[in-house]
Enzyme design. Sequence first.
Site, PDB file in Angstrom:
ATOM      1  N   SER A 537       3.588   7.015  14.413  1.00 46.35           N
ATOM      2  CA  SER A 537       4.107   7.940  15.413  1.00 46.35           C
ATOM      3  C   SER A 537       5.288   7.275  16.136  1.00 46.35           C
ATOM      4  O   SER A 537       6.283   6.938  15.505  1.00 46.35           O
ATOM      5  CB  SER A 537       2.997   8.361  16.370  1.00 46.35           C
ATOM      6  OG  SER A 537       3.369   9.478  17.137  1.00 46.35           O
ATOM      7  N   ASP A 622       1.585  18.462  10.979  1.00 50.78           N
ATOM      8  CA  ASP A 622       1.728  17.607  12.153  1.00 50.78           C
ATOM      9  C   ASP A 622       2.423  18.361  13.278  1.00 50.78           C
ATOM     10  O   ASP A 622       3.523  18.891  13.103  1.00 50.78           O
ATOM     11  CB  ASP A 622       2.531  16.355  11.785  1.00 50.78           C
ATOM     12  CG  ASP A 622       2.386  15.243  12.808  1.00 50.78           C
ATOM     13  OD1 ASP A 622       2.178  15.548  13.994  1.00 50.78           O
ATOM     14  OD2 ASP A 622       2.479  14.071  12.416  1.00 50.78           O
ATOM     15  N   HIS A 657      -1.199  15.240  12.478  1.00 52.03           N
ATOM     16  CA  HIS A 657      -0.835  13.937  13.023  1.00 52.03           C
ATOM     17  C   HIS A 657      -1.931  12.894  12.858  1.00 52.03           C
ATOM     18  O   HIS A 657      -1.657  11.731  12.601  1.00 52.03           O
ATOM     19  CB  HIS A 657      -0.490  14.094  14.505  1.00 52.03           C
ATOM     20  CG  HIS A 657       0.331  12.979  15.055  1.00 52.03           C
ATOM     21  ND1 HIS A 657       1.630  12.753  14.659  1.00 52.03           N
ATOM     22  CD2 HIS A 657       0.046  12.015  15.966  1.00 52.03           C
ATOM     23  CE1 HIS A 657       2.113  11.700  15.319  1.00 52.03           C
ATOM     24  NE2 HIS A 657       1.176  11.234  16.115  1.00 52.03           N
TER      25      HIS A 657
END
Length: 688
Positions: A537, A622, A657
Amino acid sequence: MQTSNISAPIAKRDPKILVTHGDQRIDDYFWLKEREDPEVLAYLNAENAYTEAVMANTKEFRETLYTEMVARFKQDDQSVPYFENGYWYQNRFEEGAEYPFHTRKKGTQDAAEEIILNVPEMAKPHSYFAIGSKSVSFDNRYLAFGEDTVSRRIYTIKLRDLETGEFLADEIPNTTGAAIWAKDNQHFFYTAKDPQTLRGYKIFRHKLGTSAEADIEVFHEADETFDVGVGISKSKKFIVIASQQTITGEYLYLDAATPEEAFTIFAPRVRGLEYDIDHFGDRFYVRTNLDAKNFRLMYCGEDQTTQEHWQELIPHRADVLFENMEFFQDYYVISERKAGITQLWIRTWSGQNEHYIPFEEEAYLAYVGINPESDTELLRIGYQSLTTPNSTFDYNMQTKTFALLKEEPVLGGFNKENYRSERVFVTARDGAQVPMSIVYHRDFVKDGKQPLLLYAYGSYGYSMEPYFSSARLSLLDRGFAYAIAHIRGGEEMGRHWYDTGKLLEKKNTFHDFIDCAEWLIANHYTYSGNLYAMGGSAGGLLMGAVVNFRPDLWKAIVASVPFVDVVTTMLDDTIPLTTFEYDEWGNPNEEEYYHYMKSYSPYDNVEAKDYPAMLVTTGLHDSQVQYWEPAKWVAKLRLLKTDQNPLLLHTNMEAGHGGASGRFARLKETAREWAFVLDLAGKVSSEE
């Protein structure tokens, strides 16, 4: 790993000219944003096939790793039960199950078990399934819970009558998943998400037996830089709405016994003023940065809550970051961070018997667990370290004694004495002292030749803890050391650690990571030909930056769901999280921030040069870092890089995610990442 005889996918180039502040950028792969375009899906699938072909030699090894990691789990496991409002709540897994049963027992732990959610059954029709928050009404009859079947963290709130076992017709889509009950057991409050940006932006009141269309809007956060949520105080007396951005907060409150009344603003928002509130006894308690960079604790009465009425309980301390608070009848507990490590400070309302909970290890993670009941001397805490599995204790605040309730079992012959951990401080190029946590097998030799994986995050003030991972043992047992660099951008060393790792000082984050890597080489833990880096991330942004700044330093990079197209994303206010994060990265609509973020944005700084081997992962659904960022990055790298090292992109076509939802399914993703670095370190062929 074989690449010479396998053709990599080549994404078509369709130049799009982007002009901001008179500066022109050309994006050849802008077209990859079209999620539903068959050509986009075909490209992502082709990349997946290429990754599988290149890693074909590791297929059996990945299965070995997966089997090994699964074997460390106690499959018929259960959580430590906690007591709330007359019931003991617990989750438990059955042998081989991906998902748990959520259960409760009335009165005592010897009572009959009541399954409140049969998640294994509920998950069957779905490739992805996640339960969000759960909330039981005050009369213990109704359960509200969030359900996500797509992996975009958009939850539908559903309800179950725990007396009859029936699911109610009430269903509320597009929420954060949390429902906060009023004391009448007929109303609850929830947060709706903006359908475009996925920002929490409205609070609604729902009445049982009515449709979502009939719900009453009680708060609308119109400022797109704020995110909103709803909760309840420790005392259960007040429902609270929190509206927050990176550096500013505002709360509203309402007596939980009068849900149809209007909310009252606790203290009006002031830019740069952060505060959190809780209520206990007859007072509100306020954690705030008012004249206190590292925060302090204040209090006020129920009817005089604005800033001028706040009185100090715990003053600001320059060397201690005040992070959280928990209240009990005779005690209150302060979670704080000093020199990067969390401390738990037990304080009494009487001023007697105050102390810190003692922990023996040099580096560890200690935290306050689930403590819904206040009339007790027992504090539920969690504890773990790089070598100690996650453990749950009841700590007696009066007698200062521990009762171990559970240490997460690690099967397969695990012995914590076989591993060593260290805590060191690295002097960064500007003199800052950067903590680093290191773990390795006791047989690890510091001869400057061994493989080492360096991990970090470094954003949002999120402190990366020295946590335990049973999956990590598969690296350590094969000769790897594992290091966590606690770089600026987190809050390990106090609020200044965060402030000097964001906005126009963001490059400190990248420099700290590089300096930690060079320290590891200089101190003979590894060398650049056997040094691996990993981040996800915003930590994936870190990977993209350091691989541009110092590609020579790494044998390989693993970038998970990486935020790498910084400028384009932050210019697009329709993308989830963008407006909420202007105070993290800067607003590129302002020229100074535009040029600064362009100077480090990984996608904008790909060059014709040699890069290390790279594995990049993403999820089609995501909601935090859109899949097209890593896809575009890989396409551009493949076009420009001058080396023959593997460059792989894997897209989970069914997840977002956080990856796969089951407790074992996600280990397949870890096995792929571990196999990638272990193969490059020469650890695969020796086992085949």
